[in-house]
Write a protein that holds these residues in place. Structure first.
Motif, PDB file in Angstrom:
ATOM      1  N   ILE A   1       0.843  -1.173  -0.008  1.00 39.64           N
ATOM      2  CA  ILE A   1       0.021  -0.039  -0.185  1.00 39.64           C
ATOM      3  C   ILE A   1       0.754   1.305   0.059  1.00 39.64           C
ATOM      4  N   ARG A   2       2.039   1.223   0.789  1.00 33.92           N
ATOM      5  CA  ARG A   2       3.059   2.383   0.761  1.00 33.92           C
ATOM      6  C   ARG A   2       3.390   2.651  -0.559  1.00 33.92           C
ATOM      7  N   PHE A   3       3.754   1.466  -1.374  1.00 35.60           N
ATOM      8  CA  PHE A   3       4.449   1.824  -2.660  1.00 35.60           C
ATOM      9  C   PHE A   3       3.426   2.242  -3.794  1.00 35.60           C
ATOM     10  N   THR A   4       2.267   1.521  -3.506  1.00 31.90           N
ATOM     11  CA  THR A   4       1.066   2.214  -4.653  1.00 31.90           C
ATOM     12  C   THR A   4       0.662   3.614  -4.301  1.00 31.90           C
ATOM     13  N   LEU A   5       0.663   4.176  -3.055  1.00 29.10           N
ATOM     14  CA  LEU A   5       0.406   5.460  -2.710  1.00 29.10           C
ATOM     15  C   LEU A   5       1.546   6.336  -3.240  1.00 29.10           C
ATOM     16  N   ALA A   6       2.807   6.020  -3.208  1.00 28.46           N
ATOM     17  CA  ALA A   6       3.901   6.785  -3.424  1.00 28.46           C
ATOM     18  C   ALA A   6       4.223   7.033  -4.896  1.00 28.46           C
ATOM     19  N   THR A   7       3.364   6.075  -5.759  1.00 32.00           N
ATOM     20  CA  THR A   7       3.630   5.953  -7.135  1.00 32.00           C
ATOM     21  C   THR A   7       2.482   6.754  -8.076  1.00 32.00           C
ATOM     22  N   VAL A   8       1.112   6.333  -7.279  1.00 33.70           N
ATOM     23  CA  VAL A   8      -0.058   6.791  -7.994  1.00 33.70           C
ATOM     24  C   VAL A   8      -0.571   7.885  -7.346  1.00 33.70           C
ATOM     25  N   PRO A   9      -0.976   8.946  -7.898  1.00 27.33           N
ATOM     26  CA  PRO A   9      -0.915   9.326  -9.308  1.00 27.33           C
ATOM     27  C   PRO A   9       0.384   9.709  -9.883  1.00 27.33           C
ATOM     28  N   LEU A  10       1.437  10.170  -9.046  1.00 21.81           N
ATOM     29  CA  LEU A  10       2.542  10.893  -9.530  1.00 21.81           C
ATOM     30  C   LEU A  10       3.309  10.295 -10.635  1.00 21.81           C
ATOM     31  N   ILE A  11       3.182   8.791 -10.886  1.00 21.38           N
ATOM     32  CA  ILE A  11       3.898   8.392 -12.238  1.00 21.38           C
ATOM     33  C   ILE A  11       3.340   8.762 -13.342  1.00 21.38           C
ATOM     34  N   PHE A  12       2.004   9.282 -13.349  1.00 13.47           N
ATOM     35  CA  PHE A  12       1.540  10.067 -14.608  1.00 13.47           C
ATOM     36  C   PHE A  12       1.838  11.126 -14.927  1.00 13.47           C
ATOM     37  N   PHE A  13       2.671  12.036 -14.002  1.00 12.75           N
ATOM     38  CA  PHE A  13       3.381  13.341 -14.268  1.00 12.75           C
ATOM     39  C   PHE A  13       4.672  13.282 -14.668  1.00 12.75           C
ATOM     40  N   VAL A  14       5.367  12.097 -14.304  1.00  9.74           N
ATOM     41  CA  VAL A  14       6.659  11.809 -14.442  1.00  9.74           C
ATOM     42  C   VAL A  14       7.219  11.033 -15.663  1.00  9.74           C
ATOM     43  N   LYS A  15       7.945  11.587 -16.689  1.00  7.34           N
ATOM     44  CA  LYS A  15       8.247  10.767 -17.756  1.00  7.34           C
ATOM     45  C   LYS A  15       9.012   9.600 -17.504  1.00  7.34           C
ATOM     46  N   LYS A  16       8.715   8.565 -17.965  1.00  8.97           N
ATOM     47  CA  LYS A  16       9.678   7.126 -17.836  1.00  8.97           C
ATOM     48  C   LYS A  16      11.086   7.574 -18.222  1.00  8.97           C
ATOM     49  N   PRO A  17      12.113   6.938 -17.490  1.00  6.73           N
ATOM     50  CA  PRO A  17      13.470   7.059 -17.693  1.00  6.73           C
ATOM     51  C   PRO A  17      14.047   6.611 -18.743  1.00  6.73           C
ATOM     52  N   ASN A  18      14.940   6.837 -19.411  1.00 11.21           N
ATOM     53  CA  ASN A  18      15.403   6.433 -20.628  1.00 11.21           C
ATOM     54  C   ASN A  18      16.251   4.883 -20.324  1.00 11.21           C
ATOM     55  N   VAL A  19      15.651   4.036 -19.813  1.00  9.49           N
ATOM     56  CA  VAL A  19      16.461   2.795 -19.526  1.00  9.49           C
ATOM     57  C   VAL A  19      15.696   1.712 -19.835  1.00  9.49           C
ATOM     58  N   PRO A  20      16.221   0.365 -19.866  1.00 10.90           N
ATOM     59  CA  PRO A  20      15.698  -0.726 -20.337  1.00 10.90           C
ATOM     60  C   PRO A  20      14.758  -1.119 -19.216  1.00 10.90           C
ATOM     61  N   TRP A  21      13.589  -1.750 -19.566  1.00  9.49           N
ATOM     62  CA  TRP A  21      12.502  -2.158 -18.631  1.00  9.49           C
ATOM     63  C   TRP A  21      13.092  -3.045 -17.501  1.00  9.49           C
ATOM     64  N   ARG A  22      14.011  -3.815 -17.836  1.00  7.49           N
ATOM     65  CA  ARG A  22      14.533  -4.780 -16.617  1.00  7.49           C
ATOM     66  C   ARG A  22      15.013  -4.240 -15.563  1.00  7.49           C
ATOM     67  N   TYR A  23      15.826  -3.178 -16.048  1.00  8.19           N
ATOM     68  CA  TYR A  23      16.305  -2.315 -14.686  1.00  8.19           C
ATOM     69  C   TYR A  23      15.345  -1.876 -13.629  1.00  8.19           C
ATOM     70  N   LEU A  24      14.145  -1.627 -14.067  1.00  9.19           N
ATOM     71  CA  LEU A  24      12.955  -0.727 -13.356  1.00  9.19           C
ATOM     72  C   LEU A  24      12.289  -1.855 -12.836  1.00  9.19           C
ATOM     73  N   ILE A  25      11.985  -3.038 -13.385  1.00 15.80           N
ATOM     74  CA  ILE A  25      11.395  -4.166 -12.920  1.00 15.80           C
ATOM     75  C   ILE A  25      12.097  -4.812 -11.594  1.00 15.80           C
ATOM     76  N   SER A  26      13.434  -4.987 -11.924  1.00 12.80           N
ATOM     77  CA  SER A  26      14.185  -5.794 -10.745  1.00 12.80           C
ATOM     78  C   SER A  26      14.492  -4.831  -9.664  1.00 12.80           C
ATOM     79  N   TYR A  27      14.455  -3.536  -9.979  1.00 16.30           N
ATOM     80  CA  TYR A  27      14.661  -2.452  -9.089  1.00 16.30           C
ATOM     81  C   TYR A  27      13.343  -2.228  -7.993  1.00 16.30           C
TER      82      TYR A  27
END
Length: 305
Positions: free
Chosen positions: A38-64
């Protein structure tokens, strides 16, 4: 580091230190994995819709997201429910620096210098000493879990470094978006679907405060300031500030829960933090001292001629 940034950095360390006590407040009411999800859900939504995805492969984001969510904070919260005091959890999490040394040597071929070996020995002695505590602040299961959390923290740092990202905040937000689902799956696999009903039943204002504090001051604000300092100053300047988290963590545990801070805890914490500080010493400064000594010696030789 200028005074304003130093003050801001210490304020974030205060938040991060108190956060261990806030985690304890939440996990006493609900499952640690669900609370962290719940903590990470609140920390990312809705903020993620206003922050552009970083230019890195998905595997780094998923593993992180998976390792940061489950490995670091899910397991750290679990360690507190397993009997580890909030104060000692904040101290023992600093052993991530030792794991970082090993990973740096194995993955990045970093040199193992004398100060790193000495620092690791100090921290190892502090860890061993902490296991001798018999006043209810330490449990074997809690220590094992917090060490897994510390190892995960080092793995997360390795993932960020391997990704080569220059967009620290965006990387953090997008990476954390992959934390809630694995945390939910982990909770269900451990306790079954009944844990959801138990969480809803046990939810109260303390749980709400705990989750909101972890999501916004600790995660969104804290990591924004921390990443900003990392980009502005050398790591050797910023990293030692993180040691104060343990001080504030011990203070928070003693203040809010009356957790004992006896001579053994103080000595163990001092050894661990001293070891981490020695590891973080800039070897370049040592080289500078040697260079000055060589120049002095040369000057003396020339004078004698």
């Amino acid at each position: 580091m200028n005074f304003k940034d130093a003050l801001l950095g210490l304020f974030v360390m205060l938040i991060w230190g108190i956060n261990f006590s806030v985690i304890k407040l939440g996990v006493s009411q609900t499952d640690p994995m669900l609370m962290t999800a719940i903590r990470f859900t609140l920390a990312t939504v809705p903020l993620i819709f206003f922050v552009k995805k970083p230019n890195v492969p998905w595997r780094y984001l998923i593993s992180y997201g998976v390792i940061f969510g489950v490995g670091v904070w899910g397991v750290a919260s679990w360690s507190i429910t397993a009997g580890l005091s909030a104060g000692m959890a904040s101290v023992l999490l600093q052993t991530n620096v030792i794991f970082g040394l090993l990973i740096g040597f194995l993955v990045f071929q970093d040199k193992i210098t004398a100060n790193k070996v000495i620092g690791a020995l100090f921290a190892g002695c502090g860890l061993t000493l902490s296991l001798m505590a018999t006043d209810g602040t330490i449990t074997l299961q809690g220590v094992v879990l917090i060490l897994i959390s510390a190892l995960s923290w080092s793995l997360v740092s390795t993932i960020v470094k391997k990704s080569g990202t220059t967009q620290a905040f965006a990387f953090s937000i997008w990476g954390m978006a992959f934390a809630p689902v694995p945390l939910l799956i982990f909770a269900l696999s451990l306790h079954g679907t009944g844990i959801i009903a138990e969480t809803i039943e046990g939810w109260n204002r303390y749980t709400t405060f705990s989750v909101l504090f972890q999501a916004y001051p600790t995660t969104v604000f804290g990591y924004w300031v921390w990443n900003r300092l990392l980009l502005k100053y050398p790591l050797s300047t910023v990293a030692p500030v993180n040691l104060t988290v343990s001080v504030f963590g011990l203070m928070g545990g003693a203040l809010f829960y009356g957790e004992p801070v006896g001579a053994l805890q103080i000595l163990a914490a001092s050894l661990i933090l001293s070891g981490v500080l020695v590891i973080l010493l800039n070897p370049g400064r040592q080289s500078l001292v040697r260079m000055v000594m060589r120049l002095r010696h040369r000057a003396s030789s020339n004078a004698s001629l």
